[in-house]
Design a protein around this motif. Sequence first.
Motif, short mmCIF file in Angstrom:
data_model
loop_
_atom_site.label_atom_id
_atom_site.label_comp_id
_atom_site.label_asym_id
_atom_site.label_seq_id
_atom_site.Cartn_x
_atom_site.Cartn_y
_atom_site.Cartn_z
N THR A 166 -5.68 -11.76 -7.02
CA THR A 166 -5.30 -10.76 -6.02
C THR A 166 -6.30 -10.78 -4.87
OG1 THR A 166 -6.63 -8.92 -6.91
CG2 THR A 166 -4.42 -9.23 -7.84
N ARG A 167 -5.79 -10.43 -3.69
CA ARG A 167 -6.66 -10.23 -2.53
C ARG A 167 -6.29 -8.92 -1.88
NH1 ARG A 167 -8.83 -15.49 0.54
NH2 ARG A 167 -8.90 -16.86 -1.27
N THR A 168 -7.30 -8.12 -1.58
CA THR A 168 -7.06 -6.80 -1.02
C THR A 168 -7.92 -6.61 0.23
OG1 THR A 168 -6.68 -6.02 -3.27
CG2 THR A 168 -7.00 -4.34 -1.58
N ARG A 169 -7.29 -6.13 1.28
CA ARG A 169 -8.00 -5.84 2.53
C ARG A 169 -7.98 -4.35 2.81
NH1 ARG A 169 -5.99 -9.91 7.08
NH2 ARG A 169 -7.67 -8.79 8.13
N PHE A 170 -9.02 -3.88 3.47
CA PHE A 170 -9.19 -2.44 3.68
C PHE A 170 -9.33 -2.10 5.15
CE2 PHE A 170 -10.99 -3.78 -0.33
CZ PHE A 170 -10.42 -2.91 -1.24
N ASP A 171 -8.90 -0.91 5.53
CA ASP A 171 -9.26 -0.31 6.82
C ASP A 171 -10.30 0.75 6.53
OD1 ASP A 171 -7.32 -1.88 7.90
OD2 ASP A 171 -6.03 -0.23 8.57
N GLY A 172 -11.48 0.58 7.09
CA GLY A 172 -12.54 1.56 6.88
C GLY A 172 -13.15 1.44 5.50
N GLY A 173 -13.94 2.45 5.13
CA GLY A 173 -14.53 2.46 3.81
C GLY A 173 -15.93 1.88 3.75
N ALA A 174 -16.47 1.46 4.91
CA ALA A 174 -17.85 0.96 4.93
C ALA A 174 -18.63 1.70 6.01
CB ALA A 174 -17.86 -0.55 5.18
N ALA A 175 -19.94 1.54 6.00
CA ALA A 175 -20.80 2.28 6.93
C ALA A 175 -20.50 1.88 8.37
CB ALA A 175 -22.26 2.01 6.58
N ASP A 176 -20.77 2.79 9.28
CA ASP A 176 -20.67 2.53 10.72
C ASP A 176 -19.27 2.10 11.14
OD1 ASP A 176 -23.44 3.04 10.85
OD2 ASP A 176 -23.85 0.95 10.27
N GLY A 177 -18.26 2.65 10.52
CA GLY A 177 -16.90 2.36 10.93
C GLY A 177 -16.38 1.00 10.54
N ALA A 178 -17.17 0.24 9.78
CA ALA A 178 -16.73 -1.10 9.39
C ALA A 178 -15.73 -1.02 8.25
CB ALA A 178 -17.94 -1.94 8.95
N ASP A 179 -15.05 -2.15 8.01
CA ASP A 179 -14.12 -2.22 6.89
C ASP A 179 -14.84 -2.66 5.62
OD1 ASP A 179 -12.12 -1.60 8.66
OD2 ASP A 179 -11.49 -3.68 8.96
N ARG A 180 -14.44 -2.08 4.52
CA ARG A 180 -14.93 -2.52 3.22
C ARG A 180 -14.61 -4.00 3.04
NH1 ARG A 180 -14.82 0.50 -2.21
NH2 ARG A 180 -14.45 -1.13 -3.76
N ASP A 181 -15.51 -4.73 2.37
CA ASP A 181 -15.28 -6.17 2.16
C ASP A 181 -13.99 -6.41 1.39
OD1 ASP A 181 -17.59 -6.91 3.41
OD2 ASP A 181 -18.76 -7.21 1.57
N ASP A 182 -13.33 -7.50 1.73
CA ASP A 182 -12.14 -7.88 0.98
C ASP A 182 -12.47 -8.01 -0.50
OD1 ASP A 182 -11.05 -8.07 3.45
OD2 ASP A 182 -10.48 -10.18 3.30
#
Lengths: 388, 388, 388
Positions: C360-376
Motif C-alpha cells: 500500500t501507498r498512502t499520501r497525506f495533506d498536512g499532519g507534519a510541522a510547519d504546514g508540511a505533509d506527513r511523509d508517504d
Amino acid sequence: NDKGLSARSPDSQYDIKLRGTAQADARFFLDDDAAPQNDTFLWRRIRPSLEGSLGPLVAFRLTPEFAGDGTTIVDAYVDVKFDPAATLRVGKVKGPIGLERLQSASGIAFVERGFPTELAPNRDIGAQLQGDLAKASVNYTVGVYNGAPDGRDSSTTNPDDDFELAARVFFEPFKNAANAWSGLGFGMAASSGDKRGSGNNVLPRYRTPGQLQFFNYRGAVLADGKHTRWSPQAYYYRNAFGLLAEYIESEQELLLPGDGDGGGTRAELANSAWQLAGSWVLTGEDASFRGVVKPDNPFGFGDGGWGAFEVAARYGELDIDTAAFPVFADPATAAARAASWGLGLNWYPSSNLKLVLNHTRTRFDGGAADGADRDDEKTVFTRVQVAF
Amino acid sequence: NDKGLSARSPDSQYDIKLRGTAQADARFFLDDDAAPQNDTFLWRRIRPSLEGSLGPLVAFRLTPEFAGDGTTIVDAYVDVKFDPAATLRVGKVKGPIGLERLQSASGIAFVERGFPTELAPNRDIGAQLQGDLAKASVNYTVGVYNGAPDGRDSSTTNPDDDFELAARVFFEPFKNAANAWSGLGFGMAASSGDKRGSGNNVLPRYRTPGQLQFFNYRGAVLADGKHTRWSPQAYYYRNAFGLLAEYIESEQELLLPGDGDGGGTRAELANSAWQLAGSWVLTGEDASFRGVVKPDNPFGFGDGGWGAFEVAARYGELDIDTAAFPVFADPATAAARAASWGLGLNWYPSSNLKLVLNHTRTRFDGGAADGADRDDEKTVFTRVQVAF
Amino acid sequence: NDKGLSARSPDSQYDIKLRGTAQADARFFLDDDAAPQNDTFLWRRIRPSLEGSLGPLVAFRLTPEFAGDGTTIVDAYVDVKFDPAATLRVGKVKGPIGLERLQSASGIAFVERGFPTELAPNRDIGAQLQGDLAKASVNYTVGVYNGAPDGRDSSTTNPDDDFELAARVFFEPFKNAANAWSGLGFGMAASSGDKRGSGNNVLPRYRTPGQLQFFNYRGAVLADGKHTRWSPQAYYYRNAFGLLAEYIESEQELLLPGDGDGGGTRAELANSAWQLAGSWVLTGEDASFRGVVKPDNPFGFGDGGWGAFEVAARYGELDIDTAAFPVFADPATAAARAASWGLGLNWYPSSNLKLVLNHTRTRFDGGAADGADRDDEKTVFTRVQVAF
C-alpha cells in the motif's frame, strides 16, 4: 480417552483436539523472617489447548494461559508441512535456545525450571523452518523472530526495529538403535540480533528457583546493540534414569547514557548459567524428555495400585558479568551470582495427575546493602497437576 | 443435547464437556437526575466452561469470564476423589461462606445477588476437603485459602503472608424422605484468618443491588489483624415455592495509622447483612436451589407452549458498624446502612433461555454531604440468559 | 471435516461448534528512515469461536480475541429466532454501518480494511432486530446500542447516559435470478445518537492502511451532542470478479471548552471516507462477499494442484472536515486528508490456509510541522491465515 476432547475425520486428515494442563501450586518460604516472602496458593498454569491438523498441509496449536492477572497466549502457531524435513512454523513459539525450555511444562522434573532458562527466550514471535533429518537422528530449527528478552516472552509487537536470528541443531545418533546410548541427545543452539531500548521488554531480570527477582540492571541502562546467546546442551535417558545438562551464555551491548549529549558508558556484558539435573523413577517406568508418561499401576482403591514415584535432584548457577557492577547494576539490590540445589519427589497416581514436592536452597554473592550477600532462599513448593 | 459439547469414553470414566452461560443485561436507573447513573447494555457474564472426569480419581472444572474489560478465571479447580465422603478440591473456588453465593449464577432468582453476598468471599484460592455424609443429608466443606476480601475475588497470589480457614456444614435432614420437609436445608458457615494491608485486595467495598458502591473505608485505613465471618443460613423448597434466608457478619481488626510513628487508632468493626427471598413458579414446575431447570411446555410457534414463568421477591439490609464513622469511613460518601427490596419476573421459554425483569429500591442511612442520606436507588434491570 | 469440532443432536436442533481463525502477519515499512516504524511479526487475530443452536428458538456465538496484550471479546451474542424475518440479537455485535466492516475478517480481500471502516463502529453492545424479507432479496437491521466511537469497539459499559440508534437496509434484487446481475447488492445504513465526553471511548482516532494513527482531536475536545453517520454501499460479484464500493460520513457535535465557565467553541464536524476495491480470482473460482471459499485444486505434492490465486486492488480516501483545523485538531500532527491505493495477491493452497501479500501507498495533506505533509507511507504486509 485420557487425552482430551477430539474430533477426527474418517480419513484422519482433519483432527481437532481440545486438551489442557493445569498446575495448582502452594509456595512456602522458610526462614524468611528477616525479609518475609508471602506464602501463597496460586494457579501456576491453566492452559487449555486447541490443536489439530487441517488436511495434509496445515496444522496449528493455540494455547492460552488463564493463570495470572490477565489472559495471554502461550503458544499460537501454524505449521505448513511442506515435508517431514521442512515444516514452516509461524506465530508465537518457544525460541530454540534452551533445552529444558523446550520441555513441556507438564513434563519438567521440578516445579520450576532451572537457571539456564532465565537466559533463554521464553516465547518469541516469528517464523522458523524446522524438521528431522537422517531418520530423525538430527533435528534442526532455524528462524527469525521479533526478539525476546532473556527468560521472558517477546511483547506482542517488535519493541525495536530489529529482528533476531536463532538456530538449533540437536543430535540423537543412536535413536534408532536398541543399545545403551539410544537415549543420548546433544546439540548446540545460538541466537544473534540487535536489541535497542530499555525496560522489561528488552532487558532481562533474573529470578531464583523461588521465582523471586535477584538481578536487574539500573533503570537508566539501555540495550544498544548486539545480543548473542549460545548454548551447548545434552540429555541422556536410560530406563528409569534421566540426566539433563545445559549451559547458556547471553551477551548484550549496553549503554548507560551520560548526563548531557555526551557518550555515556558502554559495555558488552556476558551473563551465563548452567545446570545438571538427574531423575530416577523409583517404580521402574521409563524416564524420558517428555516426563513419566504413564504409571504401570495407576492408583486405585481396591486393587492396590499406587502409581509411579520419581525422585529428582539438580544443581545450577547463574553468573552475572562482573563488569556489570557497579555501573550497570546496583550491587546493593542485584546479586552477582546465585547457586542453587534442589530436591524433588514426584507422584503420578494416574496418567493425568501429578503431585510434586520440591525443596530448593539458593545462595547469593552480593545483592544486599553494604556489600553483604542476599539471604539464602529456602523454599518448599508443591504442585497438583492435571494434564489431558 | 441441550447440555453442551461433550466426549465420553465407552466406560464413562473419561468425560469432557464444553458448556457455557452468558448473560446480556440492560440496566436502567430511574429518578437519577440529581446524580445520573449511566443506563447501559452490558455483558454481565460470558462463561464458557470446560469440565470433566479423568478416570475415577480426577475431575476438573475451568471457567473463564470473558465479560468485562479483560479475561479472568472464575472457577478453576481440580478434584481428587478419594471417596464420596472426602474429595480434595484445589484451585480457585467459591468460598464456603454465603448460601446465595453458592448458587449457580444461572440459577439465582434475581439479576444480582443480595446484600449478604457482599460480605462473603467471592472466589478464593486454596485447598478444601468436602463431601457428603449420612446419605447426603449432611454436606461439609473445610479449607485453607489465601483469603479474599468481602464480596470479591482473592488476587492471584496471597497479598499478605497469612492464610484464612473456612468451613461450612449444611443439613438436609429429610432429603431422602418424601414429606413436606424434604426440601428443607439449613447450616452454618464461618471463616477466620489474619488480614494485613490496605486497598481493594484486602478491604471491602460494599455495593447496592444496582451494583454501585455505597461504602468503603478511608484510603489510609489498614486491615491489621483478625478477620472473622459467620453465617447461619437456610432454604426451603416445596413444589413451586422457594424461600432462602441468610445472615452474614464480617468482623475485621482495622488500624488508622497515626501521623508519626505513634500508635494510630485501632478498632474491631463488625458489618452485617441479611436477606429473605421467596419465589413462586406460576406455571407449576418445581422450584429448587438450582433454579427452574426445565419448563414443562417449552415455547413454540405452532404448538402453543409458553415456557415457565416465575415471580420472586426479596428484602435485605446491610449494616455498617456504627463505630466506623467518622474515623475509619467518611459519612459524607459512605452510607451506614442500606435497605433494599426487589421484585422479579422470570420467563423460561426453553431449558436454555431465561429472560429476567427486576425492579429494586434501596434506601440509605447517611452517605451524602452534611449528614444527609444518599438518594434512593431505583433500578430496572433486564437480562437475556443462555445456558447450556 | 474442515470446519471445526462439532456436536449435533440427532434431530439437528442442538448443534455446537468450535471453530477458529488465526492470522499471523509480518509488517514492513519501506523508506521510513526519517520516521522509522518498527517492522514486526505479530498475531493480528487469534479467534477461536464457540457457536451453536440450542433448539429452534436460540442460537449464540462467542468469539474471544487472543491476539494483542490481553484477551477481549470480539463477538458475543444471543439470537432469539422468532421468525426468519425477525431475529432478536442481543450482545456485542458488528454495528450495521460499514459494508466491508460486515465482511468476515477471514474473507476480506486485503490484510487490513479500507478507510470507510475507520468511520464505522467496530463492535457495539446492544439489541437489534434483523431478518430477510422478500425471499431474502432484502435484508434489514435496526438496533439500539451503547454507541461506539468511529472505527473502534464500544467499551464494556456505556460511557455516557445516551444510546445510539442504527439501521441498515440492503437489497439484492436479482439474488434468486440466474442472470448477470444476481451478484449485485446495494443499500444504505445510518446511525444517530448523542455522544458526550472525551477520550478514546468517545472520540475517533483515524488510522492508515498501515495501522498508524494519522488523525486525532486535541486532548481537550469534548463530544457534546449529536453524532450521525450515513453510508451508501454496494457490491457486485460475477464469476471470478468482485467489486465493492462504499462511502461513510460521520458528523459529530464538538465542544472545545473555554478557559473560565464561558461557552468555549462549538462545531459540528463531518468527516468522510470512501473506497473502491476490486478483486479477480486468477484460477477461476467464484468470488463472493465471503471471500474465496474453496480452491478447485488444493495444493498437493504429487498430484500437482496449486490452490487458488487472487489479485486485488483498491483506492480510498479519508477527508477530515476542514473546519477541524486548527481549533479542534493540531495541523502539525493530524493530517487533513489521506489517500491510499493498495495491491494484493492472495494464495489459497487449501480451504483452510490463505497467504496474503499486500503493498500500500498512502499520501497525506498536512499532519507534519510547519504546514508540511506527513511523509508517504509505504508498506509491505504479509499474512498467514488459518481458518476452520
